[in-house]
Motif scaffolding. Structure first.
Motif, PDB file in Angstrom:
ATOM      1  N   SER A  60      16.557   6.592  -2.603  1.00  0.00           N
ATOM      2  CA  SER A  60      17.729   5.833  -3.007  1.00  0.00           C
ATOM      3  C   SER A  60      17.492   5.103  -4.324  1.00  0.00           C
ATOM      4  O   SER A  60      18.423   4.816  -5.062  1.00  0.00           O
ATOM      5  N   TYR A  77      28.392  14.101  -6.159  1.00  0.00           N
ATOM      6  CA  TYR A  77      27.808  13.159  -5.198  1.00  0.00           C
ATOM      7  C   TYR A  77      27.821  13.741  -3.805  1.00  0.00           C
ATOM      8  O   TYR A  77      26.922  13.502  -3.008  1.00  0.00           O
ATOM      9  N   GLN A  98      24.446  13.980  -1.740  1.00  0.00           N
ATOM     10  CA  GLN A  98      24.319  12.888  -0.763  1.00  0.00           C
ATOM     11  C   GLN A  98      23.487  13.294   0.449  1.00  0.00           C
ATOM     12  O   GLN A  98      23.494  14.430   0.886  1.00  0.00           O
ATOM     13  N   ASN A  99      22.718  12.353   0.957  1.00  0.00           N
ATOM     14  CA  ASN A  99      22.046  12.522   2.237  1.00  0.00           C
ATOM     15  C   ASN A  99      21.842  11.150   2.853  1.00  0.00           C
ATOM     16  O   ASN A  99      22.158  10.128   2.237  1.00  0.00           O
ATOM     17  N   ALA A 100      21.318  11.126   4.052  1.00  0.00           N
ATOM     18  CA  ALA A 100      21.240   9.858   4.783  1.00  0.00           C
ATOM     19  C   ALA A 100      20.457   8.798   4.019  1.00  0.00           C
ATOM     20  O   ALA A 100      20.745   7.607   4.112  1.00  0.00           O
ATOM     21  N   ASN A 146      20.047   8.430   0.597  1.00  0.00           N
ATOM     22  CA  ASN A 146      20.590   7.869  -0.645  1.00  0.00           C
ATOM     23  C   ASN A 146      22.059   7.483  -0.543  1.00  0.00           C
ATOM     24  O   ASN A 146      22.659   7.049  -1.515  1.00  0.00           O
ATOM     25  N   LYS A 147      22.628   7.630   0.650  1.00  0.00           N
ATOM     26  CA  LYS A 147      24.072   7.468   0.809  1.00  0.00           C
ATOM     27  C   LYS A 147      24.585   6.125   0.285  1.00  0.00           C
ATOM     28  O   LYS A 147      25.620   6.063  -0.378  1.00  0.00           O
ATOM     29  N   ASP A 148      23.850   5.054   0.562  1.00  0.00           N
ATOM     30  CA  ASP A 148      24.308   3.720   0.166  1.00  0.00           C
ATOM     31  C   ASP A 148      24.571   3.585  -1.326  1.00  0.00           C
ATOM     32  O   ASP A 148      25.500   2.902  -1.734  1.00  0.00           O
ATOM     33  N   GLU A 199      27.425   6.768  -2.819  1.00  0.00           N
ATOM     34  CA  GLU A 199      28.816   6.887  -2.408  1.00  0.00           C
ATOM     35  C   GLU A 199      29.756   6.292  -3.457  1.00  0.00           C
ATOM     36  O   GLU A 199      29.805   5.087  -3.629  1.00  0.00           O
ATOM     37  N   LEU A 251      34.087   9.974  -2.787  1.00  0.00           N
ATOM     38  CA  LEU A 251      33.245  10.420  -1.695  1.00  0.00           C
ATOM     39  C   LEU A 251      33.433   9.522  -0.473  1.00  0.00           C
ATOM     40  O   LEU A 251      33.440   9.989   0.676  1.00  0.00           O
ATOM     41  N   TYR A 252      33.619   8.232  -0.737  1.00  0.00           N
ATOM     42  CA  TYR A 252      33.852   7.276   0.344  1.00  0.00           C
ATOM     43  C   TYR A 252      35.121   7.641   1.107  1.00  0.00           C
ATOM     44  O   TYR A 252      35.133   7.682   2.340  1.00  0.00           O
ATOM     45  N   ASN A 280      34.414  10.545   3.215  1.00  0.00           N
ATOM     46  CA  ASN A 280      33.602  10.224   4.384  1.00  0.00           C
ATOM     47  C   ASN A 280      34.386   9.474   5.466  1.00  0.00           C
ATOM     48  O   ASN A 280      34.229   9.766   6.649  1.00  0.00           O
TER      49      ASN A 280
END
Lengths: 319, 298
Positions: A177, A257, A261-263, A265-267, A270, A274-275, A278
């Protein structure tokens, strides 16, 4: 209509001309009509879907059976602290990456100027051809390439960096991240730098050669030529592109993105689009609609601001 | 003048830019090369990370095996189909509408033109878009790949600006001779706008080929899946895919050359990239010319 034909076209046969114009006025409109309908259907009709932001809509239940809740979903953005924090986080990511993009939008200019400084013709051509290729592959493919190069187990770059002692064994670039904003902008320029420079290369080619010859007579150095002729010649193009990108500040797309994206670096990765994707996938349709609605409103305001600015600075509107 | 001797400073500057551009160019092209040499090298060596600069123990098993994965051939057909049909329609309609928008006598021209151009800047958002597409019965429907691309504002701006740069006397003399708008469009505008149309063709073909989000949202039936979408799925599921290839009886691989998740992933990636790499050089020369005239004036 309304203006006497003679005033518009003081030609030999004003009456005949004006009739010809009148006939074609509508003929042209009818020729364009099918395309305008398509524009309406695919760009304007979806706006009617904004109504979902005002209902407690759940997929599968018709809108008529769902309760009208007014501004509830908009209020949650400001009144619910966790929600507010979420939106602020996403907004921060969006603006951070857009601003990095804006700041570094000088790169293609530098690229173009330096490329024209290369004396060997074949080398210039080769560089230009090969550096535009990444622009033509999708972000999914960019990610696939990144994965092959940087994966922990067998990525070649990871291998080389480990051998050189730059990183520890097993450092995972793609799942980290930290520095993700910088990583994203690097990938962005990897993909689009060569392509972005094309416009400036064209602008440089359009600069009057006599200007260069004139200052050469005055004994100007290479640097002075760039500074006094090339750069001023590029400023109009740079300005137009800069203003265009201001309108897209909150609109930086999601494919890049989404692909990266993956678990882990998601924070930090996003962005708004993308938000929305999601939360839509978490089946919160009304809230997703409310957020994208606000986003569009902000985009349009920014676009008009940029347009006004453009009129002020360059006396030219961009839309 | 030309033969002027380089000063030390200029020499250093030249060496510097040659090196910088060399490095950047390498970084742009090496990933593709790396993928390629890995897919044709022994999978064991590749898995160990031993293939870096040149292929070793060349074989094409990966390609012959991956190409036989069920669904891949069909996905390729879907991708080619949407690329060809979608591109033809996009280029045709961009050319025609861009031309029509240069006609000042059109009723309400500036309003229509602006309402098309501003769509570059706003969108209704994902959910309203999805619901609209659903209501129009464009889910699990080929038309969903084709119809929305008909109006691409950027292309229309390009064509309009390009046509405006053509001397008006050409059109005028044709209409004096009795040519209507269609006739002028076909006989004068289309031939004269070839550079910009070629540029739009490659833009739109690449867009169609690379499109992925629309499949992810709108298509649930496998018969509408595209290569790009399958690639994304395979990136996530390549281990099970590799197992599938290894275990299928008619594909029994030699033990020395087992398909690994990485080899499958790389091969699929290569298959999706290749068409672009092959077509690209033929169109490259049009870009500067086309973009220059079209976009700068906006």
């Amino acid at each position: 209509m309304g203006v006497p034909a003679g005033e518009l076209l003081p030609s030999v046969d004003p009456v005949h001309r004006s009739r010809w114009k009148m006939k074609n006025k509508h003929k042209l409109f009818f020729m364009a009509f099918p395309f305008l309908v398509v524009t309406f259907i695919f760009y304007y009709l979806p706006i009617s879907g904004w109504i979902y932001a005002f209902y407690d809509f759940i997929p599968g239940i018709p809108l008529s059976d769902t309760p009208y809740v007014g501004l509830k979903w908009f209020k949650t953005i400001v009144s619910n602290p966790t929600q507010t924090a979420e939106v602020l986080r996403v907004l921060k990511n969006t603006l951070a990456m857009s601003s990095l993009g804006l700041i570094t939008s000088i790169f293609p200019v530098i690229f173009a100027i330096m490329l024209t400084e290369i004396k060997s013709g074949w080398y210039r051509k080769l560089v230009q051809t090969l550096t535009t290729i990444p622009n033509f592959i999708s972000w999914i493919l960019v990610y696939a390439l990144a994965f092959s190069l940087f994966s922990v187990d067998n990525g070649v770059i990871t291998h080389i960096l480990v051998q050189l002692g730059v990183v520890d064994e097993g450092y995972n670039f793609l799942a980290s991240s930290s520095n993700i904003w910088v990583t994203m902008i690097v990938w962005y320029w990897w993909k689009s730098l060569g392509w972005g420079a094309i416009l400036y290369l064209a602008a440089i080619a359009g600069i009057d050669q006599e200007l260069y010859e004139a200052v050469e007579v005055d004994g100007a150095s290479r640097f002075r030529k760039i500074w006094h002729i090339t750069i001023p010649g590029l400023i109009p193009t740079f300005f137009v592109l800069l203003l265009l990108s201001i309108g897209n500040l909150v609109n930086n797309g999601m494919e890049q993105y989404f692909a990266f994206q993956n678990a882990m670096n998601k924070d930090s990765i996003e962005v708004l689009d993308l938000y929305v994707y999601n939360i839509a996938f978490a089946n919160n349709f009304p809230f997703a609609t409310a957020v994208s609605m606000l986003k569009s409103v902000v985009s349009v305001i920014l676009l008009f601001a940029a347009n006004t600015l453009s009129k002020m600075v360059r006396d030219e509107s961009i839309i | 003048m030309r033969k002027k001797k380089l000063t030390a400073g200029e020499l250093i500057f030249q060496i510097m830019i040659y090196t910088l551009f060399g490095l950047f160019t390498l970084s742009c092209i090496y990933p593709f090369y790396y993928l390629f040499i890995n897919t044709i090298s022994s999978n064991d060596l590749s898995a160990a990370g031993d293939i870096k600069f040149y292929p070793r123990q060349i074989h094409f098993d990966n390609y012959s095996k991956v190409l036989r994965i069920s669904g891949l051939g069909h996905a390729a057909t879907v991708s080619v189909y949407r690329t060809v049909v979608g591109t033809l329609l996009t280029v045709g309609s961009s050319a025609f509408l861009g031309y029509l928008f240069t006609k000042k006598e059109m009723w309400g021209r500036s309003i229509w033109y602006r309402s098309v151009v501003v769509t570059m800047y706003f969108s209704a958002g994902l959910i309203p878009w999805y619901i609209t597409m659903h209501n129009l019965h464009l889910t699990n429907n080929y038309l969903a790949y084709i119809l929305p691309t008909i109006i691409t504002p950027f292309n229309i701006i390009l064509v309009k600006t390009f046509v405006e740069a053509i001397p008006p006397s050409l059109e005028e003399s044709a209409s004096m001779d009795g040519a209507g708008y269609m006739r002028v469009f076909w006989s004068i505008i289309v031939p004269l706008t070839t550079p910009i149309l070629a540029t739009i063709t490659i833009f739109s073909a690449v867009n169609q080929w690379n499109s992925f989000i629309d499949t992810a949202f709108l298509m649930t039936d496998t018969k509408y899946f595209t290569l790009q979408f399958l690639l994304w799925r395979y990136l996530n599921e390549s281990s099970s895919l590799a197992a599938l290839i290894r275990n299928s009886p008619d594909m029994a691989a030699s033990v020395a050359n087992m398909q690994t998740p990485t080899s499958v992933r790389m091969t699929v990636t290569m298959i999706v990239v290749l068409p672009i790499l092959i077509v690209y050089p033929f169109f490259q020369r049009f870009f500067v010319k086309g973009i220059m005239i079209g976009a700068v004036k906006g």
